[in-house]
Structure formats: structure tokens, C-alpha cells
Design an enzyme around this catalytic site. Structure first.
Site, mmCIF file in Angstrom:
data_model
loop_
_atom_site.group_PDB
_atom_site.id
_atom_site.type_symbol
_atom_site.label_atom_id
_atom_site.label_comp_id
_atom_site.label_asym_id
_atom_site.label_seq_id
_atom_site.Cartn_x
_atom_site.Cartn_y
_atom_site.Cartn_z
ATOM 1 N N ASP A 195 5.928 8.168 11.232
ATOM 2 C CA ASP A 195 6.472 9.102 10.238
ATOM 3 C C ASP A 195 5.657 10.387 10.113
ATOM 4 O O ASP A 195 5.876 11.172 9.189
ATOM 5 C CB ASP A 195 6.605 8.424 8.869
ATOM 6 N N SER A 240 6.148 3.627 8.755
ATOM 7 C CA SER A 240 4.976 4.313 9.297
ATOM 8 C C SER A 240 4.689 3.986 10.756
ATOM 9 O O SER A 240 5.536 4.186 11.602
ATOM 10 C CB SER A 240 3.776 3.984 8.404
ATOM 11 N N HIS A 241 3.510 3.426 11.001
ATOM 12 C CA HIS A 241 3.060 3.166 12.366
ATOM 13 C C HIS A 241 3.548 1.817 12.880
ATOM 14 O O HIS A 241 3.246 1.435 14.003
ATOM 15 C CB HIS A 241 1.527 3.184 12.376
ATOM 16 N N ASP A 281 2.436 11.116 9.457
ATOM 17 C CA ASP A 281 1.349 11.411 8.524
ATOM 18 C C ASP A 281 -0.031 11.049 9.063
ATOM 19 O O ASP A 281 -1.042 11.500 8.537
ATOM 20 C CB ASP A 281 1.600 10.780 7.137
ATOM 21 N N ARG A 282 -0.086 10.246 10.116
ATOM 22 C CA ARG A 282 -1.402 9.892 10.678
ATOM 23 C C ARG A 282 -1.737 10.804 11.852
ATOM 24 O O ARG A 282 -0.847 11.400 12.452
ATOM 25 C CB ARG A 282 -1.391 8.458 11.189
ATOM 26 N N ASP A 303 1.866 9.395 14.212
ATOM 27 C CA ASP A 303 2.496 8.076 14.141
ATOM 28 C C ASP A 303 3.995 8.157 13.852
ATOM 29 O O ASP A 303 4.589 9.236 13.892
ATOM 30 C CB ASP A 303 1.800 7.230 13.074
ATOM 31 N N LYS A 313 -0.731 12.432 3.450
ATOM 32 C CA LYS A 313 -1.553 12.797 4.591
ATOM 33 C C LYS A 313 -0.644 13.451 5.629
ATOM 34 O O LYS A 313 0.570 13.264 5.585
ATOM 35 C CB LYS A 313 -2.286 11.589 5.138
ATOM 36 N N THR A 336 0.834 -1.199 0.000
ATOM 37 C CA THR A 336 0.000 0.000 0.000
ATOM 38 C C THR A 336 0.872 1.254 0.000
ATOM 39 O O THR A 336 0.546 2.254 -0.611
ATOM 40 C CB THR A 336 -0.928 0.029 1.240
HETATM 41 C C1 G16 Z 1 -0.652 3.575 4.472
HETATM 42 C C2 G16 Z 1 -1.234 4.282 3.293
HETATM 43 C C3 G16 Z 1 -2.660 4.650 3.559
HETATM 44 C C4 G16 Z 1 -3.453 3.426 3.971
HETATM 45 C C5 G16 Z 1 -2.786 2.765 5.150
HETATM 46 C C6 G16 Z 1 -3.434 1.450 5.535
HETATM 47 O O1 G16 Z 1 -0.564 4.444 5.538
HETATM 48 O O2 G16 Z 1 -0.505 5.447 2.987
HETATM 49 O O3 G16 Z 1 -3.176 5.243 2.415
HETATM 50 O O4 G16 Z 1 -4.757 3.783 4.302
HETATM 51 O O5 G16 Z 1 -1.451 2.473 4.825
HETATM 52 O O6 G16 Z 1 -3.291 0.548 4.504
HETATM 53 P P1 G16 Z 1 -3.639 -0.973 4.689
HETATM 54 O O7 G16 Z 1 -5.079 -1.021 5.106
HETATM 55 O O8 G16 Z 1 -3.361 -1.583 3.361
HETATM 56 O O9 G16 Z 1 -2.763 -1.517 5.808
HETATM 57 P P2 G16 Z 1 0.766 4.559 6.393
HETATM 58 O O10 G16 Z 1 0.454 5.567 7.463
HETATM 59 O O11 G16 Z 1 1.007 3.171 6.923
HETATM 60 O O12 G16 Z 1 1.811 4.988 5.432
#
Ligand code: G16
Length: 542
Positions: free
Chosen positions: A278, A112-113, A280-281, A276, A375, A17
Site C-alpha cells: 500500500d 499492507s505488505h 507506506d513502507r 510495499d 508513513k 496494529t
Molecule cells: C503496520 C503499522 C506499523 C507497524 C507495523 C508492524 O504497518 O502501521 O505502525 O510498525 O504494522 O506491526 P506489527 O509489528 O504489529 O506487525 P503496515 O505497513 O503493515 O500498515
């Protein structure tokens, strides 16, 4: 001196993703990071002499891969690298730097998270010149290249000193270490009424921000404490740590539990938020009320005109398909477009570039706007503060009035983490098999109206993305959505998204899980979650 090194492909470098995410020991394999970075460069064209932005969320292995990426950028012919001091750039700050300095693109190191540390997660993501995550045609090309790669190029030079701002030369390429915070803080000041927020805070409004020992610490300290005058200590866990202090830097009700409890206590501050790994959340909690990300998107969109950066109104709103329909009602009232995209911020890029959408959001704690192409956690927090400063009402009152006006979309996501991959794939395949027979079937009082596997037709480049989640829509507007996460690093994560619309204001303060109880049972009945995964309950409920 530039070296060309012989290598062999790894079969598992398919971006998910949001970039390539794996455990640190996977990235530490010989040439693993080098292969992927070279595959990125090989998938691109026309970057000779151009600028590349490099930064990450400070997690374990960040500095090592930053050195590799700088040396490979030099060997591959980039003209300039801008890198955040200490190797730090939050994801939205990196997006801003790419845009502001008209870079060709950027490499953002983050998972990310997901947790960090020697045996935890790491990631590499490529962002294009608009500042946003590479679209699927680019990530597909990167993956294709990674499957046949046989050499990579790297400059044989000493490590760059990442801790001092300044410029140096590597094999004809300039490397400039930049302050990671100042450009971003300036951008935020240009969008929001800092004077109004300062006055609110000076008047005794209490705000707490939990940076979760992740990348937003330095940004939040500068903006919330220094520029907006919140007392010292308002920003908690503000030092980015390679292992996030052993915590999971995911701003949800499970991993930011302490913040939630603080905000539900009788003497709670007025406003609590977290971001989170990085940056963005976002998690937004008013005194006595958790605002779901889907509701937050709708409420921010309905009130955005109160902030100077959005005073002219919004062109449109975009949300990912699993995100609740709360924002749709706002778009309808404002008479603007509403776009429903697959999960993944990359799908918003074209809509933002074309000026079709101004604000975007996802149920996965992400909200943002056309100010960058990612985001942006702190942006969401600052927009909330700006709205609170202008409306002079509590978050609880703003939410109640919003629901009274638009109705309430009760919404929850149930995650089943680290499920056996075969079992998860089998569950999804079985759901697909039922799609044609489900419409018209009744489950208690719930009757299926339609069922499909979401396909997205991008209105700008006309690309089609299939199999983006199974949707089961019931008569009356309730729905259940099933999809497998594209960001996990072990096993599969099944996400079940449950939503019910309630127009009646006398029924707007029911406990969410209670309000959704019948749909939760039907979701299991249709998908056979318990029997197929062996799980009796979700690992995380948000
Ligand atoms: C990433 C994507 C988001 C997505 C999220 C969850 O976020 O940038 O657009 O909504 O993953 O994705 P999934 O449901 O496939 O785990 P982040 O904050 O992890 O970069």
C-alpha cells in the site's frame, strides 16, 4: 433506494496494529465486510453531509469492497465520496486526499505488505480527519459495535464506474472518481528540490525503484521517471496486480532479494529502493549498503534540513519503542524532543498534530513526516535522493560519516512467523513473570539493568496504552525487545528486536548478526524461544 439489512455479529472483528486484516475468504463471508463498515460508521458521529475518502492498494477483492463501501456511505448519509480511479489510493496518498479536501475521514482497503489473492490477505482500515489511522479509542468503539451489530444500511444502486474520472449521484450523495496520483505528486514537489534531483539524475546517477507489483507503481512512474527524468525502466514491477504477481509485497531483504543483490553487485546502480503493498513502507539500499529503517530514520532526521520542506529544522523526532535509539542521538544533538511510542503509526498522530514531532519512524520499514499522517514510502525515497543530490556523496559515505559522528546502533529483528498462538502467548507470559527478577542478573558479559513491559502515556490526550512489548535493557545500552505482531493473519508472529550501541568508529563495519551474536543467544536463553516455539531459527531476519 436505501435498504436496511438484518445481520448477526462476527466475533473476530477486532482491529490489530493497523485495521482489520483477515484472509480473503473470511471477508467473503456473508455480510462480513458490511458488518465492519457499518460498525465504523456507527462508531462515528457528525458525518452527515461530509466527505469520505475511499481507496485501496488494488489487491484481490479491492473493487468489490469499494463498491460496498460507496453504497453504504450513501445510505448512511455522507454527502460526498472521493474515490481513487481504479479503486487505487496508496495509504499516504489517501492520507493526503483526506487532509487536502478536508474530509471527515477515509476507508483504506489494504493488508499492507501481506500477500494478496483469492486465499491471501485483505484488510479494512479507518482513518480520521487528520488523515491518520484511527486512534485506539475509535478502533475500540468499532470493535464494540461489531460485537452487537444487527443491521446495516446500503443503497440499492448499480456499481459505480471506477475507471473513469468524473462525478455521479447515489441517493443524494456525490461520488467523484479522482486521479489517485496527481495530488500526491504535487505534495512531493512542494517538499523536495526536484531541480537538484533532476540534475543529479541527468548527471548519470542511477536509481532503481521496485514497486513490487503493488500500489506505488503509478506514483513512482510519474514522479521518478516522468518528473525527475530517470530513464524508462528505472521503476520496476510498476503495474499494481491483484496478487502482486504472486509475490509478498514486503520490501525487506527476503522479499526484495533481487534488488538487494543488484545493489551489492560491482556494477550496482547508485541508489535502490522499494515500497510495499500500500505504499507506506520503504526499503533503502545504497550501492553496497543496506540502510536499516532505524538508521534511515536517524540519517534522514540529521539531514532533513537539506530539503526545502524541512529547511527550518525539525520540531522533534518520534520513533516506536522497538526502533533503535539511533534517532535519539540525532535529537539530542539537535536539541529537540524525542518521543518513544508503541508500535503503530496511529500513536504518532497526536505528536504530529500538536507540532511536537516533525519526523517519525519505525523499525518496520516506515518513515514519514508531518506532511501526511501515515508513513510514506516514496517520501522517504525522495528525501534520500534530495539529500544525496545536495551532499554529492554516496549513501555509503553518508552512513559511515553518520556513524562516526553519532556512533552505530547495530540492530536486527528476528521474526518467528506462524508460531502456535498458545506457545507464543506462553512465552510472553513467562517473560512477564521474570520482569522483577531479571534486573541485576548476568548472562556472560551482559548484565541486565532494567526490564519492563512498555507502557505509553500519550503526552497530548493522556491516554495510556499498556503491554506494548517486553524490554530487557543491559548495562552499556544494549537491549532485547520481545513482542507479538498485531498484523499477522495466521497463528502468531514473535518479533525479537536486538540492539547494541558501538561508539568506536574502528568497529563500525562488523557484520550485524556477528555484532549481535551474544545478545541473540541471551534472548533465547531468557525467553526459551527454541523450546517454547519448536523453531531452531527465525523465519525472517531483517
Ligand atoms: C503496520 C503499522 C506499523 C507497524 C507495523 C508492524 O504497518 O502501521 O505502525 O510498525 O504494522 O506491526 P506489527 O509489528 O504489529 O506487525 P503496515 O505497513 O503493515 O500498515
Amino acid at each position: 433506494m436505501i435498504r436496511t439489512v438484518t445481520t448477526t455479529p462476527y466475533g473476530d472483528q477486532k482491529p490489530g496494529t493497523s485495521g482489520l486484516r483477515k484472509k480473503v475468504p473470511v471477508f467473503q463471508q456473508k455480510n462480513y465486510a458490511e458488518n465492519f463498515i457499518q460498525s465504523i460508521f456507527d462508531a462515528l458521529e457528525g458525518f452527515a453531509g461530509q466527505t469520505l475518502v475511499i481507496g485501496g492498494d488494488g489487491r484481490f477483492y479491492n473493487r468489490e469492497v469499494i463498491q460496498i463501501a460507496i453504497k453504504m456511505a450513501a445510505a448512511n448519509g455522507f454527502g460526498r465520496v472521493l474515490v481513487g480511479r481504479g479503486g487505487i489510493l496508496s495509504t499516504p496518498a489517501a492520507s493526503n486526499v483526506i487532509r487536502k479536501y478536508e474530509a471527515f475521514g477515509g476507508i483504506v482497503l489494504s493488508a499492507s505488505h501481506n500477500p494478496g489473492g483469492p486465499t491471501e490477505d485483505f484488510g479494512i482500515k479507518y482513518n480520521i480527519g487528520n488523515g491518520g489511522p484511527a486512534p485506539e479509542k475509535v478502533t475500540d468503539a468499532i470493535y464494540a459495535r461489531s460485537q452487537v451489530i444487527d443491521t446495516y444500511k446500503i443503497s440499492d444502486v448499480a456499481d459505480v464506474n471506477l475507471d473513469a474520472e468524473g462525478t455521479q449521484d447515489i441517493d443524494g450523495m456525490t461520488v467523484t472518481v479522482i486521479d489517485p496520483v496527481s495530488d500526491y505528486a504535487t505534495l512531493m514537489e512542494s517538499l523536495f528540490d526536484f531541480d537538484a534531483i533532476r540534475k543529479l539524475i541527468a548527471g548519470g546517477f542511477r536509481v532503481v525503484f521496485d514497486a513490487m507489483s503493488a500500489v506505488t507503481g503509478p506514483y513512482a512512474k510519474e514522479i521518478i521517471e516522468k518528473r525527475l527524468g530517470a530513464p524508462k525502466g528505472s521503476v520496476m514491477n510498476f503495474i499494481p496486480l491483484p496478487d502482486f504477481g504472486g509475490h509478498h509485497p514486503d520490501p525487506n531483504l527476503v522479499h526484495a532479494r533481487a534488488l538487494y543483490e543488484t545493489m551489492m553487485a560491482p556494477d550496482a546502480p547508485d541508489f535502490g529502493a522499494a515500497s510495499d503493498g500500500d505504499g507506506d513502507r520503504n526499503l533503502v539500499i545504497g550501492r553496497g549498503i543496506f540502510i536499516t529503517p532505524s538508521d534511515s530514520l536517524a540519517m534522514l532526521a540529521a539531514n532533513a534540513h537539506l530539503a526545502p520542506g524541512y529547511a527550518k529544522g525539525l520540531a522533534g523526532i518520534a520513533r516506536s519503542m522497538p526502533t533503535s535509539g539511533a534517532a535519539d542521538r540525532v535529537a539530542e544533538k539537535l536539541g529537540i524532543g524525542l518521543y518513544e511510542t508503541p508500535t503503530g503509526w496511529k500513536f504518532f498522530g497526536n505528536l504530529l498534530d500538536e507540532g511536537m514531532a516533525t519526523i517519525c519512524g519505525e523499525e518496520s520499514a516506515g518513515t514519514g513526516s508531518n506532511h501526511v499522517r501515515e508513513k510514506d514510502g516514496l517520501w522517504a525515497v525522495l528525501l534520500w535522493l534530495n539529500i544525496l543530490a545536495v551532499r554529492k556523496e554516496s549513501a555509503l559515505d553518508i552512513a559511515a560519516k553518520h556513524w562516526a559522528t553519532y556512533g552505530r546502533n547495530y540492530y536486527s529483528r528476528h521474526d518467528y512467523e506462524e508460531v502456535d498462538s498458545d506457545a507464543a502467548n506462553g512465552l510472553v507470559a513467562a517473560l512477564r513473570d521474570q520482569l522483577s527478577t531479571l534486573p541485576g542478573k548476568s548472562f556472560g558479559a551482559l548484565k541486565v539493568a532494567t526490564a519492563d513491559d512498555f507502557s505509553y502515556h500519550d503526552p497530548v490526550d493522556h491516554s495510556v496504552s499498556k503491554n506494548q512489548g517486553i524490554r530487557i535493557l543491559f548495562e552499556g545500552g544494549s537491549r532485547v525487545v520481545f513482542r507479538l505482531s498485531g498484523t499477522g493473519t495466521s497463528g502468531a508472529t514473535l518479533r525479537v528486536y536486538i540492539e547494541r550501541f558501538e561508539p568506536d568508529p574502528t568497529r563500525h563495519d562488523i557484520d550485524t548478526q556477528e555484532a549481535l551474536a551474544d545478545l541473540i543467544l541471551v534472548a533465547d536463553e531468557i525467553a526459551g524461544i527454541k523450546t517454547r516455539t519448536g523453531r531452531t531459527e527465525p523465519s525472517v531476519i531483517t
